[in-house]
Design a protein around this motif. Structure first.
Motif, PDB file in Angstrom:
ATOM      1  N   SER A  18       0.839  -1.198   0.000  1.00 55.55           N
ATOM      2  CA  SER A  18       0.000   0.000   0.000  1.00 55.55           C
ATOM      3  C   SER A  18       0.872   1.246   0.000  1.00 55.55           C
ATOM      4  O   SER A  18       1.851   1.332   0.736  1.00 55.55           O
ATOM      5  N   GLY A  19       0.530   2.214  -0.820  1.00 55.48           N
ATOM      6  CA  GLY A  19       1.299   3.459  -0.874  1.00 55.48           C
ATOM      7  C   GLY A  19       1.024   4.366   0.312  1.00 55.48           C
ATOM      8  O   GLY A  19       1.877   5.126   0.736  1.00 55.48           O
ATOM      9  N   LEU A  20      -0.187   4.269   0.867  1.00 56.41           N
ATOM     10  CA  LEU A  20      -0.584   5.078   2.014  1.00 56.41           C
ATOM     11  C   LEU A  20      -1.187   4.190   3.088  1.00 56.41           C
ATOM     12  O   LEU A  20      -1.820   3.183   2.776  1.00 56.41           O
ATOM     13  N   ILE A  21      -1.003   4.598   4.330  1.00 58.19           N
ATOM     14  CA  ILE A  21      -1.705   3.963   5.431  1.00 58.19           C
ATOM     15  C   ILE A  21      -2.440   5.063   6.184  1.00 58.19           C
ATOM     16  O   ILE A  21      -1.997   6.220   6.199  1.00 58.19           O
ATOM     17  N   TRP A  22      -3.566   4.722   6.757  1.00 57.60           N
ATOM     18  CA  TRP A  22      -4.323   5.671   7.568  1.00 57.60           C
ATOM     19  C   TRP A  22      -3.973   5.399   9.017  1.00 57.60           C
ATOM     20  O   TRP A  22      -4.164   4.291   9.511  1.00 57.60           O
ATOM     21  N   VAL A  23      -3.442   6.428   9.711  1.00 55.20           N
ATOM     22  CA  VAL A  23      -2.961   6.256  11.071  1.00 55.20           C
ATOM     23  C   VAL A  23      -3.744   7.177  11.995  1.00 55.20           C
ATOM     24  O   VAL A  23      -3.872   8.369  11.738  1.00 55.20           O
ATOM     25  N   ARG A  24      -4.251   6.588  13.086  1.00 54.50           N
ATOM     26  CA  ARG A  24      -4.984   7.368  14.079  1.00 54.50           C
ATOM     27  C   ARG A  24      -4.334   7.152  15.434  1.00 54.50           C
ATOM     28  O   ARG A  24      -4.274   6.038  15.940  1.00 54.50           O
ATOM     29  N   GLY A  25      -3.826   8.236  16.001  1.00 48.57           N
ATOM     30  CA  GLY A  25      -3.272   8.212  17.348  1.00 48.57           C
ATOM     31  C   GLY A  25      -4.278   8.876  18.274  1.00 48.57           C
ATOM     32  O   GLY A  25      -5.402   8.408  18.426  1.00 48.57           O
ATOM     33  N   ASP A  26      -3.896  10.013  18.862  1.00 50.13           N
ATOM     34  CA  ASP A  26      -4.794  10.773  19.726  1.00 50.13           C
ATOM     35  C   ASP A  26      -5.571  11.831  18.956  1.00 50.13           C
ATOM     36  O   ASP A  26      -6.212  12.682  19.547  1.00 50.13           O
ATOM     37  N   SER A  27      -5.483  11.817  17.644  1.00 50.50           N
ATOM     38  CA  SER A  27      -6.190  12.783  16.797  1.00 50.50           C
ATOM     39  C   SER A  27      -6.852  12.015  15.660  1.00 50.50           C
ATOM     40  O   SER A  27      -6.634  10.817  15.517  1.00 50.50           O
ATOM     41  N   PRO A  28      -7.649  12.684  14.822  1.00 49.20           N
ATOM     42  CA  PRO A  28      -8.300  11.966  13.714  1.00 49.20           C
ATOM     43  C   PRO A  28      -7.295  11.264  12.803  1.00 49.20           C
ATOM     44  O   PRO A  28      -6.136  11.657  12.714  1.00 49.20           O
TER      45      PRO A  28
END
Length: 171
Positions: A18-28
């Motif tokens: 995958s070229g991008l990953i969606w990462v969610r920490g303490d924010s959206p």
């Protein structure tokens, strides 16, 4: 045991491709470019001209969603342990060598690694667990506000250029 190994293999293969990953920490959640290296996703950011990494702190956790490269749909969701790599450490040098090859359109390609050491953070997202089932809803969210987005009226001549009919030639 077999399910755990299959889950780890799926995380690695899906994240690598995958070229991008969606990462969610303490924010959206945010779409981030990354590189898979030595069993973890590595990202660079929080510096001038680099991607923002809000809500991601060393010692914390993050939820990573991986999309399909061909269809763009959600493939797998996994929880990551976030650690910040110390600039010029052996792990940092190895990760930055991989990241440098994937960084597109860098204004200062020759001095990029030194700028990353001075002004940016390199994070390692190591898989901890795989979520067995995907959420039922789409989890669609409005885009995050950014100064890069502008909306202007289209130029007056554009529709004429786009929809211009080709004149038929008489023979």
């Amino acid at each position: 045991m077999t399910d755990m190994l299959l889950g780890q293999a799926l995380v690695e293969e899906a994240t690598k491709k995958s070229g991008l990953i969606w990462v969610r920490g303490d924010s959206p959640a945010r779409a981030l470019w990354h590189v898979w290296h030595e069993g973890a996703a590595h990202i660079v950011g929080d510096g001038p001209g680099e991607q923002p990494l809000p809500g991601l702190t060393g010692g914390g956790t993050a939820e990573v969603t991986v999309r399909s490269k061909d269809k763009g749909g959600r493939l797998i969701v996994w929880t990551a342990a976030v650690s910040e790599l110390e600039p010029h450490s052996q792990a940092w040098e190895a990760a930055v060598a991989e990241l440098k090859g994937k960084r597109l359109n860098a204004p200062d390609a020759e001095q990029m690694t030194e700028r990353w050491a001075r002004e940016c953070r390199v994070l390692r997202l190591a898989p901890q667990s795989v979520h067995a089932s995907l959420p039922e809803d789409s989890q669609a969210a409005p885009p995050l506000p950014t100064p890069a987005t502008t909306r202007h009226p289209i130029p007056a001549g554009l529709p004429r250029l786009l929809f211009k009919r080709k004149k038929s030639r008489s023979r």
